[in-house]
Design a protein around this motif. Structure first.
Motif, mmCIF file in Angstrom:
data_model
loop_
_atom_site.group_PDB
_atom_site.id
_atom_site.type_symbol
_atom_site.label_atom_id
_atom_site.label_comp_id
_atom_site.label_asym_id
_atom_site.label_seq_id
_atom_site.Cartn_x
_atom_site.Cartn_y
_atom_site.Cartn_z
ATOM 1 N N SER A 115 53.571 45.993 -4.451
ATOM 2 C CA SER A 115 54.162 45.226 -3.352
ATOM 3 C C SER A 115 53.460 45.559 -2.037
ATOM 4 N N CYS A 116 53.143 44.533 -1.270
ATOM 5 C CA CYS A 116 52.512 44.666 0.051
ATOM 6 C C CYS A 116 51.071 45.167 -0.026
ATOM 7 N N SER A 117 50.425 45.006 -1.170
ATOM 8 C CA SER A 117 49.051 45.480 -1.338
ATOM 9 C C SER A 117 48.042 44.498 -0.742
ATOM 10 N N SER A 118 46.791 44.929 -0.695
ATOM 11 C CA SER A 118 45.716 44.034 -0.265
ATOM 12 C C SER A 118 45.602 42.840 -1.214
ATOM 13 N N ALA A 119 45.846 43.064 -2.497
ATOM 14 C CA ALA A 119 45.792 41.970 -3.461
ATOM 15 C C ALA A 119 46.825 40.901 -3.136
ATOM 16 N N GLU A 120 48.039 41.316 -2.781
ATOM 17 C CA GLU A 120 49.078 40.347 -2.435
ATOM 18 C C GLU A 120 48.700 39.566 -1.180
ATOM 19 N N LEU A 121 48.082 40.236 -0.221
ATOM 20 C CA LEU A 121 47.621 39.544 0.984
ATOM 21 C C LEU A 121 46.518 38.545 0.645
ATOM 22 N N ALA A 122 45.599 38.936 -0.245
ATOM 23 C CA ALA A 122 44.505 38.045 -0.636
ATOM 24 C C ALA A 122 45.045 36.782 -1.300
ATOM 25 N N LYS A 123 46.065 36.930 -2.132
ATOM 26 C CA LYS A 123 46.652 35.750 -2.780
ATOM 27 C C LYS A 123 47.352 34.863 -1.761
ATOM 28 N N LEU A 124 48.067 35.473 -0.830
ATOM 29 C CA LEU A 124 48.789 34.696 0.177
ATOM 30 C C LEU A 124 47.835 33.843 1.008
ATOM 31 N N LEU A 125 46.707 34.419 1.413
ATOM 32 C CA LEU A 125 45.765 33.722 2.277
ATOM 33 C C LEU A 125 44.635 33.038 1.504
ATOM 34 N N LYS A 126 44.698 33.115 0.160
ATOM 35 C CA LYS A 126 43.691 32.490 -0.700
ATOM 36 C C LYS A 126 42.284 32.923 -0.295
ATOM 37 N N VAL A 127 42.125 34.244 -0.218
ATOM 38 C CA VAL A 127 40.872 34.836 0.246
ATOM 39 C C VAL A 127 40.080 35.368 -0.945
ATOM 40 N N PRO A 128 38.810 34.990 -1.115
ATOM 41 C CA PRO A 128 37.964 35.637 -2.121
ATOM 42 C C PRO A 128 37.788 37.116 -1.781
ATOM 43 N N VAL A 129 37.779 37.960 -2.811
ATOM 44 C CA VAL A 129 37.679 39.404 -2.634
ATOM 45 C C VAL A 129 36.305 39.896 -3.060
ATOM 46 N N VAL A 130 35.691 40.722 -2.216
ATOM 47 C CA VAL A 130 34.462 41.430 -2.557
ATOM 48 C C VAL A 130 34.812 42.908 -2.647
ATOM 49 N N LEU A 131 34.568 43.492 -3.823
ATOM 50 C CA LEU A 131 34.931 44.891 -4.061
ATOM 51 C C LEU A 131 33.797 45.829 -3.666
ATOM 52 N N VAL A 132 34.124 46.868 -2.912
ATOM 53 C CA VAL A 132 33.187 47.957 -2.651
ATOM 54 C C VAL A 132 33.456 49.044 -3.688
#
Length: 489
Positions: free
Chosen positions: A105-122
């Motif tokens: 809950s409240c993770s970066s993943a949840e934020l990425a889904k909310l804003l429909k943001v592609p994720v680049v992993l370091v």
């Protein structure tokens, strides 16, 4: 209405993987070498990383946090604060799926889904090769709705190491490796107890940013990352109604002093913007250079590192005394964490005692371990100038200091439902029109705050300098009845 602007998130498998350096280097490289105007964002309650991102972008860095803000507030803030730029970069925090619980809950993943943001992993490749592919694959499969669109491999030992890691990730995960960053021989970004040394105290700002921008330009596919950002899905949103403007009609402008310098640097730009939207003019005050408090209608003292500037704060007795006198005369003051420390009698540190403003009857001691760290939920149970009784406040705290020798005559006004506070379970000292606590709040998720501070400043400007507690309680010097004195230790 659909929002279609390019955007991406730089996330990682854990904290300390290098995502802050990748984020600020990417932003700086795009700005310097491609002329791209970047809107920087930081996921989570963070001031220091956000300060570096802001410096790299030449734009304010705003925070997005699913604990501190509702989904609608996040979307409204993101869309409204990114539209003037070419692209948005959001730096995640901790690991991609790390949140408040096992569900993330409240993770970066949840934020990425909310804003429909592609994720680049370091991915930190220190002492690991093919296992990097397993880690990336796990991130892809744990939640398929999270779009892991690329990988940047950090701390690579050499060409063979790079080849094996690249082939493993691209062959097993089906996503491109968009950058490879060698192990760094020179550390331009030293850390201390709260993370990176803040920009205000670094000393070689431009050299540091230029260095990391060049490393990213050399090792990262900037065009490939731009293509990832361009593929972000449209985001639906509802624009604000403009009701804020209507509330300001007929208001006289007030001036709110902001103590901001190397000692007090923790201010969300959204908080300052919220005060301005309520009709206030903000006036910045340097606690080292300003010898007396200038004419203001209210004062906001944020957090920071007063403990690293004790000699300078102690030397400026004129400002400290004038703040104390202004509080006695009814000046509205709102103070967070470092601001609370500044308003105490004094700070004990490394065998010395450093006098402060003396507004609150308590001392402060610096400890070696955090005394409060994480999200906070407060319930207002006592009278104060700014927060109505019964309201819940969501915020965060991170402090190595603790309050000691607190007079039992002073009640605490917030019952802590989550977090620590001044004493375990309680936060918020109030004296006259001055409120101070360890909890930081964010104006996006606490919409009442700016209006309350400005409204109290307006009364003060009109000449009504009676403190709010006397106004409501009929002459009580400290507010109301002390709340369970035995909690104060």
């Amino acid at each position: 209405m659909l929002y279609r602007r390019p955007r991406l998130m730089i996330a990682a498998l854990r904290g300390g993987s290098g995502k802050t350096l990748v984020s600020l280097g990417l932003i700086a490289a795009w700005r310097r070498h491609h002329g791209i105007r970047v809107a920087p964002f930081k996921k989570g309650p963070d001031y220091i990383d956000a300060g570096w991102l802001s410096l790299a972008a030449g734009e304010p860095c705003y925070n997005l946090d699913p604990f501190l803000m509702s989904a609608d507030e996040i979307v409204e803030s993101f869309v409204g604060r990114s539209g003037a730029c070419d692209i948005s970069v959001i730096e995640g925090n901790r690991g991609l799926y790390d949140g408040l619980d096992a569900q993330g809950s409240c993770s970066s993943a949840e934020l990425a889904k909310l804003l429909k943001v592609p994720v680049v992993l370091v991915v930190d490749a220190t002492k690991v090769t093919r296992t990097t592919a397993a880690l990336v694959l796990g991130c892809q499969r744990l939640d398929p709705e999270v779009r892991v669109s690329g990988v940047i491999v950090n701390r690579v030992a050499g060409s063979r190491h790079e080849r094996v890691v690249r082939e493993a990730i691209e062959g097993s995960c089906g996503v491109p490796v968009l950058g490879v960053i060698p192990k760094e021989g020179v550390n331009f970004f030293p850390e201390r107890h709260m993370g990176l040394v803040p920009p205000q105290e670094h000393g070689e700002l431009q050299a540091a940013v230029a260095h990391v921008a060049e490393r990213i330009r050399e090792g990262v596919d900037l065009d490939g990352l731009r293509e990832v950002a361009d593929r972000a899905d449209p985001l639906g949103w509802v624009p604000s109604s403009g009701r804020e403007r209507n509330r300001l009609q007929g208001r006289a402008q007030v001036t709110i002093g902001i103590v901001r310098d190397a000692a007090f640097q923790f201010y969300y730009p959204e908080n300052l913007e919220a005060l301005e939207k309520q009709g206030a003019a903000v006036k910045f005050i340097d606690s080292f250079q300003c010898e007396v408090l200038p004419p203001v209608d209210a004062l906001y003292i944020g957090g920071g590192f007063p403990e690293t500037h004790l000699n300078g704060l102690t030397t400026n007795k004129g400002l400290r005394d004038s703040i104390g006198q202004a509080v006695e005369e009814g000046l509205p003051v709102y103070a967070e964490c470092g601001g609370l420390m500044f308003l105490s009698r004094g700070i004990h540190h490394q065998g010395g005692f450093y006098p402060m403003c003396g507004v609150f009857p308590c001392d402060v001691v610096l400890e070696r371990r955090p005394q409060g760290h994480g999200y906070a939920i407060l319930e207002c149970v006592g009278e104060n100038p700014f927060v109505p009784a019964g309201r819940l406040i969501r915020g965060h705290e991170f402090h190595y200091s603790k309050v000691v020798d607190l007079s039992p005559d002073v009640p605490l006004v917030f019952r802590v439902q989550k977090g620590h506070g001044i004493v375990k379970g309680w936060d918020g000292l109030c004296y006259k029109n001055c409120l101070g606590g360890y909890t930081h709040i964010h104006a996006v998720g606490n919409g009442f705050w700016a209006e309350a501070l400005v409204r109290t400043a307006e009364r003060y400007r009109r000449g009504d300098k009676t403190d709010e507690i006397t106004r409501r309680k009929g002459g009580v010097h400290y507010m109301g009845q002390a709340i369970e004195h035995n909690i104060i230790s």
